[in-house]
Scaffold this motif. Structure first.
Motif, PDB file in Angstrom:
ATOM      1  N   PHE A   1       0.869  -1.182   0.000  1.00 38.01           N
ATOM      2  CA  PHE A   1       0.000   0.000   0.000  1.00 38.01           C
ATOM      3  C   PHE A   1       0.895   1.217   0.000  1.00 38.01           C
ATOM      4  CE2 PHE A   1       1.003  -1.236   4.241  1.00 38.01           C
ATOM      5  CZ  PHE A   1       1.490  -0.068   4.790  1.00 38.01           C
TER       6      PHE A   1
ATOM      7  N   CYS B   1      -7.170   2.402  -0.671  1.00 37.76           N
ATOM      8  CA  CYS B   1      -7.796   1.214  -1.252  1.00 37.76           C
ATOM      9  C   CYS B   1      -7.622   0.006  -0.351  1.00 37.76           C
ATOM     10  CB  CYS B   1      -7.175   0.906  -2.614  1.00 37.76           C
ATOM     11  SG  CYS B   1      -5.473   0.302  -2.481  1.00 37.76           S
TER      12      CYS B   1
ATOM     13  N   CYS C   1      -0.893   5.130  -0.195  1.00 31.06           N
ATOM     14  CA  CYS C   1      -1.784   6.028   0.540  1.00 31.06           C
ATOM     15  C   CYS C   1      -2.690   5.248   1.475  1.00 31.06           C
ATOM     16  CB  CYS C   1      -2.605   6.881  -0.422  1.00 31.06           C
ATOM     17  SG  CYS C   1      -4.021   6.041  -1.155  1.00 31.06           S
ATOM     18  N   GLY C   2      -2.959   4.005   1.141  1.00 30.46           N
ATOM     19  CA  GLY C   2      -3.754   3.164   2.034  1.00 30.46           C
ATOM     20  C   GLY C   2      -5.256   3.310   1.873  1.00 30.46           C
TER      21      GLY C   2
ATOM     22  N   MET D   1      -7.737   7.634  -5.177  1.00 29.23           N
ATOM     23  CA  MET D   1      -8.915   6.885  -4.749  1.00 29.23           C
ATOM     24  C   MET D   1      -9.760   7.671  -3.753  1.00 29.23           C
ATOM     25  SD  MET D   1      -9.513   4.083  -6.232  1.00 29.23           S
ATOM     26  CE  MET D   1      -8.960   4.707  -7.790  1.00 29.23           C
TER      27      MET D   1
ATOM     28  N   CYS E   1      -6.509   0.334  -7.365  1.00 32.94           N
ATOM     29  CA  CYS E   1      -5.494   0.996  -6.566  1.00 32.94           C
ATOM     30  C   CYS E   1      -4.748   1.921  -7.509  1.00 32.94           C
ATOM     31  CB  CYS E   1      -4.512  -0.006  -5.963  1.00 32.94           C
ATOM     32  SG  CYS E   1      -3.137   0.824  -5.147  1.00 32.94           S
ATOM     33  N   ARG E   2      -4.593   3.157  -7.104  1.00 29.54           N
ATOM     34  CA  ARG E   2      -3.933   4.107  -7.989  1.00 29.54           C
ATOM     35  C   ARG E   2      -2.466   4.287  -7.614  1.00 29.54           C
ATOM     36  NH1 ARG E   2      -4.642   5.728 -13.169  1.00 29.54           N
ATOM     37  NH2 ARG E   2      -4.904   7.959 -13.389  1.00 29.54           N
ATOM     38  N   CYS E   3      -2.072   3.773  -6.459  1.00 31.44           N
ATOM     39  CA  CYS E   3      -0.725   4.079  -5.972  1.00 31.44           C
ATOM     40  C   CYS E   3       0.307   3.000  -6.264  1.00 31.44           C
ATOM     41  CB  CYS E   3      -0.724   4.280  -4.463  1.00 31.44           C
ATOM     42  SG  CYS E   3      -1.751   5.619  -3.879  1.00 31.44           S
ATOM     43  N   THR E   4      -0.072   1.757  -6.215  1.00 32.46           N
ATOM     44  CA  THR E   4       0.941   0.703  -6.133  1.00 32.46           C
ATOM     45  C   THR E   4       1.254   0.027  -7.454  1.00 32.46           C
ATOM     46  OG1 THR E   4      -0.704  -1.005  -5.759  1.00 32.46           O
ATOM     47  CG2 THR E   4       0.186   0.107  -3.814  1.00 32.46           C
TER      48      THR E   4
HETATM   49  S1  FES Z   1      -2.559   2.527  -1.893  1.00 27.43           S
HETATM   50 FE1  FES Z   1      -3.387   4.384  -2.629  1.00 27.43          FE
HETATM   51  S2  FES Z   1      -4.984   3.635  -3.847  1.00 27.43           S
HETATM   52 FE2  FES Z   1      -4.025   1.833  -3.266  1.00 27.43          FE
END
Ligand code: FES
Ligand SMILES: Cc1cc2nc3c(=O)[nH]c(=O)nc-3n(C[C@H](O)[C@@H](O)[C@@H](O)COP(=O)(O)OP(=O)(O)OC[C@H]3O[C@@H](n4cnc5c(N)ncnc54)[C@H](O)[C@@H]3O)c2cc1C
Ligand code: FES
Lengths: 289, 156, 782
Positions: B98, B103, B100-101, C207, B135-138
């Motif tokens: 993760f 999702c 930003c966490g 998100m 998930c937009r970050c990982t």
């Molecule tokens: S950790 Fe940010 S959207 Fe999945």
């Protein structure tokens, strides 16, 4: 969401009588995977929501003598992993496999899916090609409607406001028949660019196509039975050229509109390709039976 | 207009009074103050609101609250038991699954439902079970690793 | 300190337990007693004069507590140039602009009230195409008199002029830079190649939707919780427009659910404050996903004209670029981007003759903003696509051609700044080797699928902070508390900063605590953007730790009768250098049972970072051309795609990226940042695009705007996120530097290159949709 009164009938009779009382003012709720989103956007604002989710006796997959019967409240996921469906109609399991994603399939029902009548829905094309019927009931009685006659306009069906869909029944394929379905979409589980279901019946020895039914999704105001394409194959020898020609006819029968999934031209192109591929797959399955 | 709603959430019985047009997501977050479950789109499209209802992963933004009556719900808050992280939670930490966490709660619930059904999934199984969670970050790389690692552990 | 104990190790993220247990709080997870829900009525027209607004029906609806319009605006506007009214006043300039605000007891009532507000509009002609809008004497002027508007004080000193000529009133900024003699450069080139690249608008799609909650305080001030990347700047801005002493506006940024440049526009905050001011009650404004798409400061649409000259021997010889940037109806941060974008063409390759012009142009489209890469995605796509085509034109391998033109350590780049801690060549080598560059793929085709490979290199700058602050408080039990104004948007800054503090105090990371993004307690920090948190805040925190240690050592030295320089600290124990037995416990210097020391009170170290330690001449030389000091990061990408020749569908099969980052402070976290770029990059390259028709956003949801799911990206063994050896940056904390922003920039050109390799088509524009691919295949067949 706009406020509404929530009613949870305990059986089908009560559901029918509530519906006959409230008719246009009411909306049936099954899994809510389409309805709740519409409520949220206030695209529909019923005075009553009649939740039939707990109405007993509508969640089943039954192998009857002539065909498979599926209760309207059966979830997509149940259909997707049902051994009976896999055995009898692999094309239906395939349709379910890329219908939205796991969470939606876990809670959404086939009755809700068909009644919602999204022209891009994943079940209608296969059910049309297979010659399935839906059963609906109301306080006035029952009726049976062939799926090909079920959809009348964009998100409109022949169901009356006081009727509830209770079952989908699909006649078994005869020996020497096979079916296939595929949705071409930009991402997995997306609305279709186009989807095609094909069911073919072969004359075993001669390699002749006895009959073929082709249905299209996502390329019109309703799912479309591509009658001419199907007809073009009847009695013909199953050559590559014949199959290609059927694809070209199906592409003409499609009536797509342009949207983010693709242009009119592209959607027609995909209908042609998928028709070819699904016919070939259906024939291969027909032969292996 | 409010109606009583009884259900079990994370092993505890609740009775709350809710307006029937509230979704399970709203009830969890606003009434029960279980804000671990997230609201990313409210249209069934992103998966951040995923919870487990009677053993199945569902999107709580698309479930009307009254439909949850009498059911067994599990949210991300119910994953850790007795102060001990669930193996999936530990795997997410160990594998940097993760950023930003946002999702993560939904991702964990989809993963939990998946492992409950299929304790030792393949990569393809995991993708099938989780593609309804964005998930937009990982870039998903480490999420897949984490779920596979949790699934590779002997269970019992 | 010989061996580092924490820095350089992949310690688990410090926010891990919170984030996997659902206890991590994001703005929307807070609710307050008596809180109201705020909603925004938005314009349906791209350009219209607002007539009468009748709010009487809406106000009468039970549960509605306030209905506000532009008349209720505080004095002051939003933007770098203060051009956007908080709520539209006499005109609306894009579809989605705020026209009225409602606060109500429930969300349902607030939504209902929006329907009851009656607004008279008189439609005005609108303009959507930036190239049209920038023509002299454009009939449609988006905001007459724009060039007379002031800019916010923080940017007032920048040597950038925001206004251009009277006859091009929609051009909000023109930026120019040059080197050598461009015409001569082209004359001397053996091959000259010119292309036009078109980029549509995309969304960050964090998100977490934007959210702001404002609570009126008894003293007339406000506390505002918000998903905001830049709480310090928000505080200054809000206190200014609401005419309040600065500390009366307290801005708190809790965990942020992804930002990617999309959360630094005080979004929602002034609305929540206006409504809270009127009602005297807390108000929360949560954007719907649709609102995020429509008014979430999406990435800029750009048209790039690029012309390159190259020598037969492979030397890049001349490059000229013209970029026309559509900033939408208001200028936002695009004014800054208009300049920063140049980095994608200036920090990676050596080019003797260079010419750059970029224009920030207003239209009646929704407001654009900053986006991970800050123009880098577009520019690097254009530049790297050109690199492929140039290599081909002179018959050189694309990898070798890039490699020979890369800057080396110490070379002065086109911004007039030195290349430093560069590992661009190594990055390129590593990805080339991983993908098997130069060897044949195992398979070239299967059924209708064709396989091909592509490669790219990219360079990007990270702002070296002009001003960054942090404090470090030492508790008597040995806990170290960092107070910093950076925000945890997911990039892992809290972990990196904890590692730095843990290293300084020689303690486990678990003994470090963070207080971040709360203007009541945390000091000023420039945004958590532009690759800069590790570098700037990292340096600042390190300095604050050193300051705290100095205080501790001074007290201890007095007590121990030794020199402060001879003391060391480890695990909460103070040692005299060389001794193995501790001389004092850290707690011993505190008043027993108290929180501070006898003479100096609390031990709080202050850290200030005002950029690199440069001599006046050096600074002048470095800033002469570009005005801002940067550090540079470099990287490379290689990948393999399959393309379906019947449908045009493209799948990325395998992908490798490698990026230099100085000394990696947390290698696994760095890898994760690279992975992250993959998902972003693939989405941008193949699927993502906001479709706008006559100013209306057609696809403001996740069904119609397509970000990749797990099934659209390569995963597992098909992905390699690599770090080079790690050349320390001499000014970075422990040699570290930032890099997260460049990891999504090199993917689309590598995909375009791979497509060329597979089927011989060259896709210039993004996204490379299947339909566009099929179109190109058909055109080629003709
Ligand atoms: S950790 Fe940010 S959207 Fe999945
Ligand atoms: C993100 C997302 C993606 C999706 N993707 C797909 C996809 O790829 N393919 C696809 O086919 N579908 C897709 N769907 C739609 C989904 O399949 C729903 O159409 C389906 O599950 C609806 O079933 P439900 O039980 O949830 O119906 P509900 O939402 O409860 O009801 C839908 C409609 O049918 C009516 N209705 C429900 N049950 C009955 C009944 N028994 N008799 C009469 N009327 C009834 C309701 O009044 C309502 O108008 C998607 C949905 C979401 C949220
Ligand atoms: S919030 Fe439920 S799926 Fe997005």
């Amino acid at each position: 969401m706009r406020p509404f009164e929530y009613l949870a009938p305990k059986d089908l009779d009560e559901a029918c009588s509530l519906l006959s009382k409230h008719r246009d003012e009411a909306k049936i709720l099954s899994g809510g995977q389409s309805l709740v989103a519409l409520l949220r956007q206030r695209l529909v604002s019923p005075a009553y929501v009649i939740d039939i989710r707990r109405v007993p006796g509508l969640d089943y997959i039954r192998e009857d003598k002539d065909g498979l019967s599926i209760g309207a409240l059966t979830t997509h996921r149940t259909v997707e992993i049902s051994p009976a469906v896999a055995k009898r109609f692999p094309m239906l399991a395939e349709a379910e496999h890329r219908l939205a994603h796991r969470q939606v399939r876990n809670w959404g029902t086939i009755g809700g899916n068909l009644s919602h009548a999204d022209p891009g829905g994943d079940l209608a094309p296969s059910l049309m090609a297979l010659g399935a019927e839906v059963k609906v009931v109301s306080a006035k009685g029952k009726r049976t409607i062939p799926v090909v006659e079920f959809f009348t306009d964009y998100m409109v069906t022949v169901i009356e406001p006081d009727e509830i869909m209770v079952e989908v029944s699909i006649p078994y394929l005869k020996a020497g028949s096979g079916g296939a379905y595929h949705k071409e979409s930009i991402r997995a589980g997306d609305r279709p660019i186009a989807s095609v279901a094909a069911v073919v019946s072969l004359d075993g020895k001669a390699g002749i196509i006895r009959s073929a039914r082709i249905a299209l999704g996502g390329v019109g105001l309703t799912p479309i039975l591509a009658k001419e394409a199907g007809k073009s194959l009847a009695g013909k020898k199953a050559t590559a050229a014949v199959v290609l020609e059927a694809g070209a006819i199906a592409a003409r029968e499609a009536q797509p509109t342009a949207d983010v999934e693709g242009s009119v031209e592209y959607k027609r192109h995909i209908v042609g390709l998928l028709t070819r591929d699904m016919l070939n797959l259906a024939m291969a399955r027909a032969q292996s039976k | 207009m409010k109606m009583p709603l009884q259900f079990r959430v994370n092993g505890e019985d609740y009775e709350v009074y809710v307006e029937p047009w509230k979704t399970l997501l709203e009830v969890l977050r606003d009434e029960l103050e279980l804000t671990g479950t997230k609201a990313g789109c409210l249209a069934g499209e992103c998966g951040t609101c995923t919870v487990i209802v009677d053993g199945k992963a569902v999107k709580s933004c698309l479930m009307l609250a009254p439909q949850a009556a009498g059911r067994e719900i599990m949210t991300v808050e119910g994953l850790a038991q007795g102060g001990k992280l669930h193996p999936l939670q530990q795997a997410f930490i160990d594998h940097f699954a993760f950023q930003c966490g946002f999702c993560t709660p939904g991702m964990l619930m989809s993963s939990k439902a998946l492992l409950d059904e299929n304790p030792h999934p393949t990569a393809d199984d995991v993708k099938e079970g989780l593609y309804g969670n964005f998930c937009r970050c990982t870039g998903y790389v480490k999420i897949l690793e984490a779920v596979l690692a949790a699934g590779a552990k002997p269970r019992g | 300190m010989d061996e580092l104990s924490t820095v350089g190790k992949s310690v688990p993220r410090v926010d891990g337990t919170e984030k996997v247990t659902g206890t991590a709080k994001f703005t929307n997870d807070f609710a307050l007693p008596r809180m109201l829900y705020g909603k925004v009525l938005r314009s349906p027209y791209p350009h219209a004069r607002i007539g009468r607004i009748d709010v009487s029906q809406a106000s009468k609806l039970p549960g509605v507590k306030a209905v506000l319009t532009g008349k209720d605006n505080p004095e002051g506007r939003m933007g770098v140039v203060l051009d956007r009214p908080i709520v539209a006043e006499d005109e609306v300039r894009f579809v989605g602009e705020a026209v009225a605000l409602v606060a109500a007891e429930s969300l349902e009532v607030a939504e209902e009230a929006l329907d009851l507000i009656d607004v008279e509009y008189e439609e005005l002609p609108a303009i959507f195409d930036a190239e049209e809008a920038m023509k002299p004497h454009s009939e449609v002027v988006v905001q007459p008199g724009h060039h007379l508007l002031p800019s916010i004080p923080a940017y007032a000193g920048h040597n950038i002029s925001f206004a251009t000529a009277e006859e091009t009133p929609n051009v909000y900024r023109a930026f120019h830079i040059e080197e050598g003699d461009i015409e001569q450069g082209f004359r001397e080139s053996d091959v000259v190649l010119e292309n036009r690249f078109v980029f549509t608008r995309t969304q960050h799609c964090a998100m977490e939707p934007h959210c702001a909650m404002a609570r009126p305080e008894p003293d007339g001030g406000f506390t505002v919780w918000a998903s905001e990347q830049h709480p310090s700047e928000a505080q200054l801005f809000l206190s200014r427009i609401f005419k309040l002493p600065v500390p009366k506006v307290r801005v708190i940024a809790p965990y942020i659910g992804g930002a990617f440049g999309g959360k630094l526009f005080v979004m929602g905050m002034p609305w929540a404050m206006m409504l809270a001011r009127r009602t005297g009650r807390p108000v929360k404004v949560v954007y719907s996903r649709e609102e995020v798409f429509v008014d979430g400061y999406s990435d800029v649409p750009v048209v790039i004209y690029i012309k390159d000259g190259v020598k037969k021997d492979g030397r890049l010889w001349a490059r000229s670029v013209k970029a026309v940037i559509n900033c939408g109806a208001y200028s936002g941060r695009v004014l800054l981007l208009t300049g920063s974008m140049v980095m994608g063409a200036t920090v990676n390759y050596r080019i003797p003759h260079f010419w750059w012009d970029s224009y920030c142009v207003a239209t009646n489209e929704p407001v654009s903003g900053s986006f991970r890469g800050f123009g880098g995605v577009q520019l690097i796509h254009a530049v790297e696509s050109q690199m492929d085509m140039l290599a081909r034109a002179i018959g050189m391998d694309a990898y070798k051609f890039r490699r020979m033109n890369l800057y080396k350590e110490g070379e002065i780049n086109l911004l007039g700044q030195p290349t430093h801690a560069v590992e661009a060549e190594e990055c390129l080598d590593k990805v080339a080797e991983w993908i098997g560059w130069g060897k044949k793929p195992e398979k070239r085709e299967e059924g209708p699928w064709r396989i091909g490979r592509g490669i790219s290199a990219q360079g990007k700058g990270g702002l070296v902070s002009p001003y960054s602050l942090a404090d470090v408080k030492v508790h008597f039990d040995g806990t170290i508390e960092i107070r910093h104004g950076a925000t945890e948007v997911g990039q892992g800054c809290n972990t990196i900063l904890s590692q730095i503090a843990a290293e300084e105090f020689q303690i486990p990371v678990g003994k470090v605590r963070q207080i971040s993004g709360d203007t009541a307690v945390t000091p000023y920090d420039i945004t958590s953007t532009a690759n800069l948190t590790t570098f700037n805040t990292g340096n600042t925190v390190r300095r604050a730790c050193q300051d705290a240690k100095r205080q501790i050592f001074e007290i201890a030295a007095e007590r121990l009768k030794v020199k402060a320089e001879d003391l060391e600290l480890k695990d909460g124990l103070i040692y005299t250098r060389g001794k193995t037995e501790a001389a004092l416990k850290l707690g011993d210097i505190f008043v027993p049972g108290g929180g501070g020391t006898a003479k100096r009170g609390e031990i709080i170290g202050h850290g200030v970072y005002m950029g690199r330690d440069l001599s006046k001449e050096e600074r002048e030389r470095i800033l002469k051309k570009f005005g801002v000091d940067y550090m540079f990061c470099h990287g490379a990408c290689a990948l393999e795609v399959a393309v379906n020749t019947e449908t045009g569908e493209v799948k990325v099969l395998r992908i490798a990226q490698c990026h230099d980052m100085g000394t990696p402070i947390n290698p696994q976290a760095c890898e994760a940042q690279i992975d992250s770029g993959n998902g972003f990059g693939v989405g941008r390259a193949l699927y993502e695009e906001i479709v706008i028709e006559n100013g209306v956003t057609v696809n403001p949801n996740f069904v119609d705007y397509k970000i990749p799911s797990m099934l659209e990206v390569p995963l597992g063994a098909e992905v390699s996120s690599m770090l080079p050896a790690g050349v320390p940056h001499e000014d970075g904390p422990y040699g570290g530097k930032g890099f997260g922003e460049s990891t999504n920039c090199g993917i689309s050109p590598a995909i375009a290159g791979a497509l060329y390799d597979a089927v011989g088509i060259r896709m210039l524009d993004l996204p490379i949709t299947r339909e566009r691919v099929l179109g190109a295949l058909k055109a080629r067949a003709r």
